[in-house]
Design an enzyme around this catalytic site. Structure first.
Site, short mmCIF file in Angstrom:
data_model
loop_
_atom_site.label_atom_id
_atom_site.label_comp_id
_atom_site.label_asym_id
_atom_site.label_seq_id
_atom_site.Cartn_x
_atom_site.Cartn_y
_atom_site.Cartn_z
CG LEU A 9 -8.77 -9.83 4.27
CD1 LEU A 9 -9.58 -9.36 5.47
CD2 LEU A 9 -9.69 -10.28 3.13
CB ALA A 10 -3.89 -7.03 0.00
N GLY A 12 -7.42 -2.51 1.29
CA GLY A 12 -7.72 -1.28 2.05
C GLY A 12 -6.91 -0.07 1.60
NE ARG A 16 -5.36 3.11 10.56
CZ ARG A 16 -5.76 1.99 11.15
NH1 ARG A 16 -5.58 1.85 12.45
NH2 ARG A 16 -6.32 1.01 10.45
CE LYS A 23 -2.46 -1.32 5.90
NZ LYS A 23 -3.21 -1.26 7.18
CD GLN A 77 -13.11 -4.54 -0.11
OE1 GLN A 77 -11.92 -4.32 0.07
NE2 GLN A 77 -13.99 -4.52 0.87
CB THR A 83 -11.87 -6.82 7.41
OG1 THR A 83 -12.68 -6.55 8.58
CG2 THR A 83 -10.63 -5.96 7.49
CG ASP A 107 -2.33 -4.75 8.05
OD1 ASP A 107 -2.60 -5.92 8.39
OD2 ASP A 107 -2.93 -3.74 8.48
CE1 TYR A 369 31.17 7.26 -16.01
CE2 TYR A 369 31.80 8.12 -18.16
CZ TYR A 369 30.90 7.45 -17.35
OH TYR A 369 29.74 6.97 -17.88
C1 UD1 Z 1 -8.04 -5.15 11.78
C2 UD1 Z 1 -9.13 -5.81 12.66
C3 UD1 Z 1 -8.71 -5.65 14.12
C4 UD1 Z 1 -7.33 -6.27 14.33
C5 UD1 Z 1 -6.30 -5.69 13.34
C6 UD1 Z 1 -5.03 -6.52 13.42
C7 UD1 Z 1 -11.28 -5.60 11.51
C8 UD1 Z 1 -12.56 -4.86 11.46
N1 UD1 Z 1 -10.38 -5.18 12.43
O1 UD1 Z 1 -8.03 -3.76 12.10
O2 UD1 Z 1 -9.65 -6.30 14.96
O3 UD1 Z 1 -6.92 -6.05 15.66
O4 UD1 Z 1 -6.79 -5.78 12.00
O5 UD1 Z 1 -4.00 -5.94 12.67
O6 UD1 Z 1 -11.10 -6.54 10.78
N2 UD1 Z 1 -8.90 -4.41 4.00
C9 UD1 Z 1 -9.52 -4.71 2.81
N3 UD1 Z 1 -10.70 -4.09 2.50
C10 UD1 Z 1 -11.29 -3.22 3.31
C11 UD1 Z 1 -10.67 -2.90 4.55
C12 UD1 Z 1 -9.46 -3.53 4.88
O7 UD1 Z 1 -9.01 -5.52 2.03
O8 UD1 Z 1 -12.38 -2.71 2.95
C13 UD1 Z 1 -7.61 -5.06 4.32
C14 UD1 Z 1 -6.47 -4.06 4.47
O9 UD1 Z 1 -5.80 -3.89 3.24
C15 UD1 Z 1 -5.59 -4.71 5.53
C16 UD1 Z 1 -6.54 -5.60 6.31
O10 UD1 Z 1 -7.72 -5.71 5.54
O11 UD1 Z 1 -4.58 -5.52 4.97
C17 UD1 Z 1 -6.86 -5.01 7.66
O12 UD1 Z 1 -7.41 -3.70 7.50
P1 UD1 Z 1 -6.98 -2.50 8.45
O13 UD1 Z 1 -7.68 -1.29 7.98
O14 UD1 Z 1 -5.52 -2.46 8.60
O15 UD1 Z 1 -7.66 -2.99 9.80
P2 UD1 Z 1 -7.20 -2.66 11.27
O16 UD1 Z 1 -7.75 -1.35 11.68
O17 UD1 Z 1 -5.77 -2.88 11.42
MG MG Z 2 -4.24 -3.17 10.10
#
Ligand code: UD1
Ligand code: MG
Length: 470
Positions: A9-10, A12, A16, A23, A77, A83, A107, A369
Site C-alpha cells: 500500500l503506497a 496515501g 504528517r 511519503k 487508488q 487502507t 512506509d 580548473y
Molecule cells: C496503519 C494501520 C495501523 C498500524 C500502522 C503501522 C490502518 C487503518 N492502520 O496506520 O493499525 O499500526 O499502519 O505502521 O491500516 N495508504 C493507501 N491508501 C490510503 C491510506 C493509506 O495506500 O487511502 C497506504 C499509505 O501510503 C501507507 C500505508 O497505507 O503506506 C499505511 O497508511 P498510514 O496512513 O501510514 O497508516 P498509519 O496511520 O500508519
Molecule cells: Mg504509517
C-alpha cells in the site's frame, strides 16, 4: 506451499510528513521508502508484487518502473479512502489462482524478508484461520493501531489510536505493524463488509482482523519491533535512517571493509574487502569502492567508481566519475561529473575537474580548473592553471599531449591543443595550438628600475599620511 503474492500500500498522502514529495518517495539510505517493502516481498519469494499508488502517483510510478520493471504491477487508488479501500484496488490484478496474499505498507522500510516468510508459514500451519499478522510490542505505541485480545489471549480486533476510548486502551503496547497474510477468498469477502464508521471516516484494512477472529481466527506472529517501524513523520524517517545505516555498515564491516564511525553509506553502494572508509565519509548512489582503496575523512563520493588502491584524501568531492587503480586525489579536490582519472594519476588540493580525461601518470597537484579536457599520459598541469572552456555560450575542448608541461598560472583558451612533450611557460595565455616539442611563451616583459624601492616607499607613506589627516 502455494504461490505467494504481495500487495504493497503506497497511495496515501503522508500528511504528517508535511511535504510536496509523496511519503513513500522520501529517501532512506539513498532509496525511496517504498523500495524496501517491495524488495523484502520479492526476497521472500513473492511471485507478483502489486503496488497500490494514488497520491502524487506521477512521481511514484516512473520510479517503480525504473527500479523493478515488470516485477511489480501497479493498481491505482483514485481517492485515498483508507487502507481497506486501497487493498481492494489491488484485488482485480491479483492472479486468478492466488490463494493467499501478503499485505504490507509502503512506509515500513526496515521489514525483514524472513518475517514475511514466517508470516506466510504461520498462515499455512493454521488451515482454519483466514488471516495471520505480525505483532510487536513497543515502548511508545502512540499512533499505532493497538492489538486487542480476548480472555483466551486470541487476537480479537485492532483499534486505531484515534479510535481508542480510554487511557487503559491507550496503554496497550502490543501494536499492529501493518503486515498481514490473508486467504484471498476471505479478503475479498471481508473488504465488502468493512465500513467507515471511525474517527477518520476511512475504510480501515485493520477491520478485517475482527472479521477473521470470528471466522477461524487471526493468528499473530511476534516479530522484532525494531524492524517494523512505520514512517509517518520526519522524526520516524530519521530514526529509520539510523537503523538502516547501522545495518548497512555492519554488513560491510563483516565482509572485510574498515569503516570508521560517522560514515554514511547508501544501500546502493558496493565496497570490496580491504577498502578503508574513514570518519565522516558519505558514499552515495551507484558508487563502487574497490579493494585497497582509502577514502579519507570527510569525503563525499557520489555515483562514482574508485579503482583498486585509489587514495582519496580528506574533504574531497567526487561525482559521476571514474578513478582507475592507484589514482590519488585530494585533499580538498572537486572531481566533477564525467571525469576519468587514469592509473597512478594525481589530482591535488583545490583542483576542480569536469568532463575531463586524465591519462595514466598525469599530474595536477595544486589549485587548477580543468574542464572539457584530455590530458595526455604523464603530462603536468602547474599550479594556478585554468582551462578556459566556456565562452558564455558554448563549452570547448582542450587537449594536452602526452608528456607536455603546463607552467604555473597559465590560461588555456579552448578550443586549443598542446602537442606532445610541448612546454608552456609559466604565466602564458595559450590561444593558439602548440606543436609537439615546442615552447609556448606569452607574458608581459619585465623591467627592473635600479634603487627605485626607497622612492616608492616614500611616495606611498606620504600618500597614506595625507589620507589619514584629511
Ligand atoms: C496503519 C494501520 C495501523 C498500524 C500502522 C503501522 C490502518 C487503518 N492502520 O496506520 O493499525 O499500526 O499502519 O505502521 O491500516 N495508504 C493507501 N491508501 C490510503 C491510506 C493509506 O495506500 O487511502 C497506504 C499509505 O501510503 C501507507 C500505508 O497505507 O503506506 C499505511 O497508511 P498510514 O496512513 O501510514 O497508516 P498509519 O496511520 O500508519
Ligand atoms: Mg504509517
Amino acid at each position: 506451499m502455494t504461490e505467494l503474492n504481495a500487495i504493497v500500500l503506497a497511495a496515501g498522502h503522508g500528511k504528517r510528513m508535511k511535504s510536496a514529495v509523496p511519503k513513500v518517495m522520501h529517501p532512506v539510505a539513498g532509496r525511496p521508502l517504498v523500495y524496501y517493502p517491495i524488495s523484502a516481498a520479492l526476497t521472500a519469494g513473492a511471485h507478483r508484487v502489486i503496488v497500490v499508488v494514488g497520491h502524487e502517483r506521477e512521481q511514484v510510478m516512473p520510479y517503480l518502473a525504473r527500479a523493478f520493471g515488470d516485477r511489480v504491477v501497479i493498481a491505482i487508488q483514485h481517492e485515498q479512502n483508507g487502507t481497506g479501500h486501497a487493498t481492494a484496488q489491488a484485488l482485480p490484478v491479483l492472479p486468478q489462482r492466488a490463494h493467499r496474499v501478503l499485505i504490507l505498507c509502503g512506509d515500513t522500510p526496515l521489514l525483514a524478508a524472513d518475517d514475511l516468510r514466517s508470516l506466510a508459514k504461520t498462515l499455512d500451519s493454521h488451515p482454519d484461520a483466514p488471516l495471520a499478522m505480525l505483532t510487536c510490542t513497543v515502548d511508545d505505541p502512540t499512533g499505532y493501531g493497538r492489538i486487542f485480545r480476548d480472555e483466551n489471549g486470541r487476537i480479537s480486533e485492532i483499534r486505531e489510536h484515534r479510535d481508542l476510548d480510554n487511557d487503559a486502551q491507550r496503554a496497550i503496547r502490543e501494536v499492529n505493524p501493518g503486515v498481514y497474510c490473508a486467504n484471498v477468498d476471505f479478503l475479498k469477502e471481508a473488504l465488502t463488509q468493512i465500513d467507515s464508521n471511525n474517527a477518520q471516516g476511512e475504510l480501515y484494512l485493520t477491520d478485517i482482523v475482527a472479521l477473521a477472529a470470528k471466522q477461524g481466527g487471526t493468528i499473530g506472529f511476534a516479530a522484532d519491533a525494531r524492524s517494523l517501524v512505520g514512517v509517518n513523520d520526519r522524526a520516524q524517517l530519521a530514526a529509520t535512517e539510523t537503523v538502516m545505516q547501522a545495518r548497512i555498515i555492519e554488513k560491510w564491516r563483516r565482509s572485510g571493509v574498515t569503516i570508521r564511525d560517522g560514515a554514511v553509506i547508501h544501500d546502493t553502494v558496493k565496497i570490496a574487502p580491504d577498502a578503508t572508509i574513514e570518519n565522516g565519509v558519505t558514499l552515495r548512489g551507484t558508487t563502487t569502492v574497490s579493494a585497497g582503496a582509502v577514502v579519507d575523512v570527510g569525503c563525499v563520493i557520489e555515483d562514482s567508481f574508485l579503482g583498486e588502491n585509489t587514495i582519496i584524501r580528506p574533504y574531497t568531492v567526487v561525482s559521476y566519475s571514474r578513478l582507475e587503480a592507484g589514482a590519488h586525489v585530494g585533499p580538498f579536490a572537486h572531481i566533477g561529473a564525467g571525469t576519468m582519472i587514469g592509473t597512478q594519476s594525481q589530482v591535488g588540493n583545490f583542483v576542480e575537474t569536469n568532463k575531463t580525461i586524465l591519462h595514466p601518470h598525469a599530474k595536477a597537484n595544486h589549485l587548477a580548473y580543468i574542464g572539457d579536457a584530455e590530458v595526455g599520459q604523464s603530462a603536468t598541469i602547474g599550479a594556478g592553471t585554468i582551462f578556459c572552456n566556456d565562452d558564455g555560450y558554448q563549452k570547448h575542448r582542450t587537449r594536452i599531449g602526452p608528456g607536455a608541461f603546463i607552467g604555473c598560472n597559465s590560461k588555456l583558451v579552448a578550443p586549443v591543443d598542446v602537442g606532445k612533450n610541448a612546454y608552456v611557460a609559466t604565466g602564458t595565455t595559450v590561444t593558439q595550438d602548440v606543436p609537439d616539442e615546442a615552447l609556448a611563451i606569452g607574458r608581459a616583459q619585465q623591467e627592473n628600475k635600479a634603487d627605485y624601492a626607497p622612492t616608492l616607499r616614500h611616495q606611498l607613506k606620504t600618500a597614506a599620511r595625507v589620507k589619514h589627516e584629511t
